[in-house]
Design a protein around this motif. Structure first.
Motif, PDB file in Angstrom:
ATOM      1  N   SER A  12       0.830  -1.200   0.000  1.00 35.42           N
ATOM      2  CA  SER A  12       0.000   0.000   0.000  1.00 35.42           C
ATOM      3  C   SER A  12       0.865   1.249   0.000  1.00 35.42           C
ATOM      4  O   SER A  12       2.028   1.217   0.412  1.00 35.42           O
ATOM      5  CB  SER A  12      -0.934   0.011   1.213  1.00 35.42           C
ATOM      6  OG  SER A  12      -0.179  -0.062   2.407  1.00 35.42           O
ATOM      7  N   GLY A  13       0.274   2.339  -0.465  1.00 37.69           N
ATOM      8  CA  GLY A  13       0.988   3.601  -0.503  1.00 37.69           C
ATOM      9  C   GLY A  13       0.511   4.541   0.584  1.00 37.69           C
ATOM     10  O   GLY A  13       0.221   4.123   1.699  1.00 37.69           O
ATOM     11  N   THR A  14       0.416   5.812   0.239  1.00 39.77           N
ATOM     12  CA  THR A  14      -0.028   6.824   1.196  1.00 39.77           C
ATOM     13  C   THR A  14      -1.274   7.508   0.648  1.00 39.77           C
ATOM     14  O   THR A  14      -1.769   7.172  -0.428  1.00 39.77           O
ATOM     15  CB  THR A  14       1.068   7.879   1.418  1.00 39.77           C
ATOM     16  OG1 THR A  14       1.241   8.626   0.201  1.00 39.77           O
ATOM     17  CG2 THR A  14       2.391   7.222   1.794  1.00 39.77           C
ATOM     18  N   ARG A  15      -1.744   8.496   1.380  1.00 39.78           N
ATOM     19  CA  ARG A  15      -2.921   9.233   0.948  1.00 39.78           C
ATOM     20  C   ARG A  15      -2.697   9.875  -0.423  1.00 39.78           C
ATOM     21  O   ARG A  15      -3.617   9.976  -1.234  1.00 39.78           O
ATOM     22  CB  ARG A  15      -3.266  10.308   1.983  1.00 39.78           C
ATOM     23  CG  ARG A  15      -4.555  11.069   1.709  1.00 39.78           C
ATOM     24  CD  ARG A  15      -4.781  12.107   2.787  1.00 39.78           C
ATOM     25  NE  ARG A  15      -4.896  11.488   4.104  1.00 39.78           N
ATOM     26  CZ  ARG A  15      -6.034  11.010   4.596  1.00 39.78           C
ATOM     27  NH1 ARG A  15      -7.147  11.062   3.874  1.00 39.78           N
ATOM     28  NH2 ARG A  15      -6.065  10.470   5.798  1.00 39.78           N
ATOM     29  N   ASN A  16      -1.465  10.304  -0.678  1.00 39.54           N
ATOM     30  CA  ASN A  16      -1.172  11.030  -1.915  1.00 39.54           C
ATOM     31  C   ASN A  16      -0.431  10.214  -2.965  1.00 39.54           C
ATOM     32  O   ASN A  16      -0.439  10.571  -4.145  1.00 39.54           O
ATOM     33  CB  ASN A  16      -0.340  12.283  -1.594  1.00 39.54           C
ATOM     34  CG  ASN A  16      -1.086  13.257  -0.707  1.00 39.54           C
ATOM     35  OD1 ASN A  16      -2.266  13.524  -0.932  1.00 39.54           O
ATOM     36  ND2 ASN A  16      -0.406  13.787   0.304  1.00 39.54           N
ATOM     37  N   ASP A  17       0.232   9.152  -2.555  1.00 39.39           N
ATOM     38  CA  ASP A  17       1.052   8.378  -3.491  1.00 39.39           C
ATOM     39  C   ASP A  17       0.660   6.906  -3.482  1.00 39.39           C
ATOM     40  O   ASP A  17       0.629   6.283  -2.416  1.00 39.39           O
ATOM     41  CB  ASP A  17       2.536   8.488  -3.122  1.00 39.39           C
ATOM     42  CG  ASP A  17       3.083   9.888  -3.340  1.00 39.39           C
ATOM     43  OD1 ASP A  17       2.804  10.462  -4.408  1.00 39.39           O
ATOM     44  OD2 ASP A  17       3.777  10.393  -2.442  1.00 39.39           O
ATOM     45  N   PRO A  18       0.393   6.329  -4.667  1.00 36.91           N
ATOM     46  CA  PRO A  18       0.128   4.888  -4.731  1.00 36.91           C
ATOM     47  C   PRO A  18       1.396   4.100  -4.413  1.00 36.91           C
ATOM     48  O   PRO A  18       2.505   4.653  -4.395  1.00 36.91           O
ATOM     49  CB  PRO A  18      -0.321   4.671  -6.179  1.00 36.91           C
ATOM     50  CG  PRO A  18       0.308   5.791  -6.937  1.00 36.91           C
ATOM     51  CD  PRO A  18       0.329   6.959  -5.999  1.00 36.91           C
ATOM     52  N   SER A  19       1.231   2.823  -4.190  1.00 33.90           N
ATOM     53  CA  SER A  19       2.361   1.988  -3.773  1.00 33.90           C
ATOM     54  C   SER A  19       3.494   1.978  -4.793  1.00 33.90           C
ATOM     55  O   SER A  19       4.672   1.935  -4.426  1.00 33.90           O
ATOM     56  CB  SER A  19       1.882   0.559  -3.508  1.00 33.90           C
ATOM     57  OG  SER A  19       1.208   0.045  -4.647  1.00 33.90           O
ATOM     58  N   VAL A  20       3.163   2.023  -6.081  1.00 37.80           N
ATOM     59  CA  VAL A  20       4.210   2.019  -7.106  1.00 37.80           C
ATOM     60  C   VAL A  20       5.045   3.296  -7.017  1.00 37.80           C
ATOM     61  O   VAL A  20       6.263   3.276  -7.190  1.00 37.80           O
ATOM     62  CB  VAL A  20       3.606   1.863  -8.518  1.00 37.80           C
ATOM     63  CG1 VAL A  20       4.689   1.999  -9.587  1.00 37.80           C
ATOM     64  CG2 VAL A  20       2.923   0.502  -8.654  1.00 37.80           C
ATOM     65  N   SER A  21       4.400   4.411  -6.709  1.00 39.21           N
ATOM     66  CA  SER A  21       5.117   5.676  -6.553  1.00 39.21           C
ATOM     67  C   SER A  21       6.043   5.630  -5.340  1.00 39.21           C
ATOM     68  O   SER A  21       7.185   6.100  -5.392  1.00 39.21           O
ATOM     69  CB  SER A  21       4.125   6.829  -6.410  1.00 39.21           C
ATOM     70  OG  SER A  21       4.798   8.051  -6.193  1.00 39.21           O
ATOM     71  N   VAL A  22       5.558   5.050  -4.246  1.00 41.78           N
ATOM     72  CA  VAL A  22       6.394   4.893  -3.050  1.00 41.78           C
ATOM     73  C   VAL A  22       7.586   3.991  -3.365  1.00 41.78           C
ATOM     74  O   VAL A  22       8.722   4.256  -2.951  1.00 41.78           O
ATOM     75  CB  VAL A  22       5.573   4.316  -1.881  1.00 41.78           C
ATOM     76  CG1 VAL A  22       6.470   4.014  -0.684  1.00 41.78           C
ATOM     77  CG2 VAL A  22       4.466   5.283  -1.480  1.00 41.78           C
ATOM     78  N   ALA A  23       7.333   2.935  -4.133  1.00 38.32           N
ATOM     79  CA  ALA A  23       8.408   2.018  -4.515  1.00 38.32           C
ATOM     80  C   ALA A  23       9.472   2.745  -5.336  1.00 38.32           C
ATOM     81  O   ALA A  23      10.675   2.521  -5.155  1.00 38.32           O
ATOM     82  CB  ALA A  23       7.839   0.841  -5.304  1.00 38.32           C
ATOM     83  N   ARG A  24       9.044   3.616  -6.237  1.00 33.74           N
ATOM     84  CA  ARG A  24      10.010   4.381  -7.045  1.00 33.74           C
ATOM     85  C   ARG A  24      10.874   5.269  -6.155  1.00 33.74           C
ATOM     86  O   ARG A  24      12.076   5.435  -6.400  1.00 33.74           O
ATOM     87  CB  ARG A  24       9.270   5.231  -8.079  1.00 33.74           C
ATOM     88  CG  ARG A  24       8.609   4.431  -9.194  1.00 33.74           C
ATOM     89  CD  ARG A  24       8.206   5.335 -10.348  1.00 33.74           C
ATOM     90  NE  ARG A  24       7.424   4.604 -11.340  1.00 33.74           N
ATOM     91  CZ  ARG A  24       6.102   4.682 -11.451  1.00 33.74           C
ATOM     92  NH1 ARG A  24       5.409   5.473 -10.628  1.00 33.74           N
ATOM     93  NH2 ARG A  24       5.464   3.988 -12.376  1.00 33.74           N
ATOM     94  N   GLN A  25      10.273   5.845  -5.126  1.00 38.16           N
ATOM     95  CA  GLN A  25      11.039   6.685  -4.203  1.00 38.16           C
ATOM     96  C   GLN A  25      12.110   5.866  -3.484  1.00 38.16           C
ATOM     97  O   GLN A  25      13.224   6.343  -3.256  1.00 38.16           O
ATOM     98  CB  GLN A  25      10.098   7.330  -3.188  1.00 38.16           C
ATOM     99  CG  GLN A  25       9.128   8.338  -3.784  1.00 38.16           C
ATOM    100  CD  GLN A  25       8.169   8.877  -2.738  1.00 38.16           C
ATOM    101  OE1 GLN A  25       8.581   9.378  -1.692  1.00 38.16           O
ATOM    102  NE2 GLN A  25       6.873   8.767  -3.008  1.00 38.16           N
ATOM    103  N   ILE A  26      11.770   4.634  -3.138  1.00 35.23           N
ATOM    104  CA  ILE A  26      12.744   3.756  -2.480  1.00 35.23           C
ATOM    105  C   ILE A  26      13.906   3.464  -3.421  1.00 35.23           C
ATOM    106  O   ILE A  26      15.075   3.531  -3.032  1.00 35.23           O
ATOM    107  CB  ILE A  26      12.070   2.440  -2.036  1.00 35.23           C
ATOM    108  CG1 ILE A  26      11.033   2.718  -0.945  1.00 35.23           C
ATOM    109  CG2 ILE A  26      13.112   1.436  -1.536  1.00 35.23           C
ATOM    110  CD1 ILE A  26      10.150   1.525  -0.623  1.00 35.23           C
TER     111      ILE A  26
END
Length: 235
Positions: A46-60
Motif C-alpha cells: 500500500s501507498g499513502t494518501r497522496n502516493d500509490p504503492s508504485v510511486s512509493v516504490a520508485r522513491q525507495i
C-alpha cells in the motif's frame, strides 16, 4: 518518518486501474514483465494518501544511485524516511533484499566447477564488494572442484596474527574439503593485496600442506574488480 500502515484514504494496489495493478499483471503475464517498482510495490502492498504503492516504490529505488542493486545497502532508518514506509515495511524490504542476494549466490554456486579465479569472483563479488568492513571467508571444494560450502572466518581488519589456521581448517574438515580458497574484501574498493594478506595466505597454505588440504587461491575483492594471489604467484 513514514508510517507502517495507511490511514483512511490511503492508496492501495486494489484501488489502482486494473491494467496497472502489479498483482494482476504478474498473474496474467508473469513476474518478468513487471518493472522493479511494480515488483517492490507488491512487497509494500500500500501507498499513502497522496502516493500509490508504485510511486512509493520508485522513491525507495531512488534512494541509492544503483536503484534495485542498492537496496541491500539501505539502512532501516533510510527506508523509514520515505512517507508510507515504517518499521514493518522497512524490515520486509531488507528481508527480501537479503533473500534475493542469497538466492543469487546459491544459483551461481549450483554445481559450478571452479576452474579459474574469475569463477570465484563472479560468485562473491556482489555479496562482498560493498561491505563496509573486511570480511574473510573460506570457500570449500570437493574432489570435483565444486563448492561444498563457505564460512565466515572474521570481520574487521584482516590481520595475520588474528587469523588462526586451526579455525580455518576446522571448517574445512567439517565439510570434508580437499581444497580451499580464501576470499576477503577491501572496503576501499582497491583489491591490491597487503603484506598482511600475503602473510595470511602463506600461514594457511603451510598449515594446509600438513593436513593434506590444498589452498588453491586467495582472492581479494574490490569494487567491481579482484586480484588473485595465485595469478600473482603469491599463493
Amino acid at each position: 518518518m513514514g508510517k507502517s500502515g495507511v490511514g483512511v484514504g490511503g492508496t492501495t494496489i486494489k484501488e489502482m486501474p486494473f491494467s496497472e495493478r502489479p498483482y494482476e499483471k504478474l498473474e496474467q503475464y508473469g513476474p518478468q514483465v513487471l518493472s522493479d517498482a511494480e515488483l517492490l510495490a507488491i512487497i509494500i502492498r500500500s501507498g499513502t494518501r497522496n502516493d500509490p504503492s508504485v510511486s512509493v516504490a520508485r522513491q525507495i529505488l531512488q534512494l541509492n544511485p544503483r536503484g534495485l542493486g542498492g537496496i541491500h545497502q539501505l539502512t532501516l532508518e533510510e527506508l523509514k524516511e520515505i512517507d508510507g514506509i515504517g518499521r514493518v515495511k522497512s524490515i520486509q524490504i531488507k528481508a527480501i533484499a537479503e533473500l534475493s542476494k542469497r538466492l543469487s549466490k546459491l544459483h551461481a554456486m549450483d554445481k559450478v566447477r571452479i576452474n579459474s579465479p574469475s569463477t570465484v569472483a563472479n560468485i562473491y563479488m556482489e555479496e562482498m564488494r560493498y561491505l563496509e568492513q573486511e570480511h574473510l571467508k573460506i570457500v570449500m571444494l570437493d574432489t570435483k572442484n565444486q563448492i561444498t560450502g563457505d564460512s565466515l572466518l572474521s570481520i574487521g581488519t584482516v590481520n595475520a596474527s588474528l587469523v588462526n589456521p586451526r579455525e580455518v581448517f576446522i571448517h574445512a574438515l567439517k565439510q570434508s574439503a580437499v581444497q580451499i580458497i580464501l576470499v576477503h574484501n577491501h572496503p576501499s574498493g582497491d583489491p591490491e593485496p597487503s603484506r598482511e594478506d600475503i602473510a595470511i595466505t602463506n600461514r594457511v597454505k603451510e598449515a594446509g600442506e600438513l593436513l593434506g588440504i590444498h589452498l588453491l587461491d586467495h582472492l581479494v575483492i574490490g569494487d567491481g574488480s579482484y586480484i588473485s594471489l595465485k595469478e600473482r604467484n603469491l599463493c
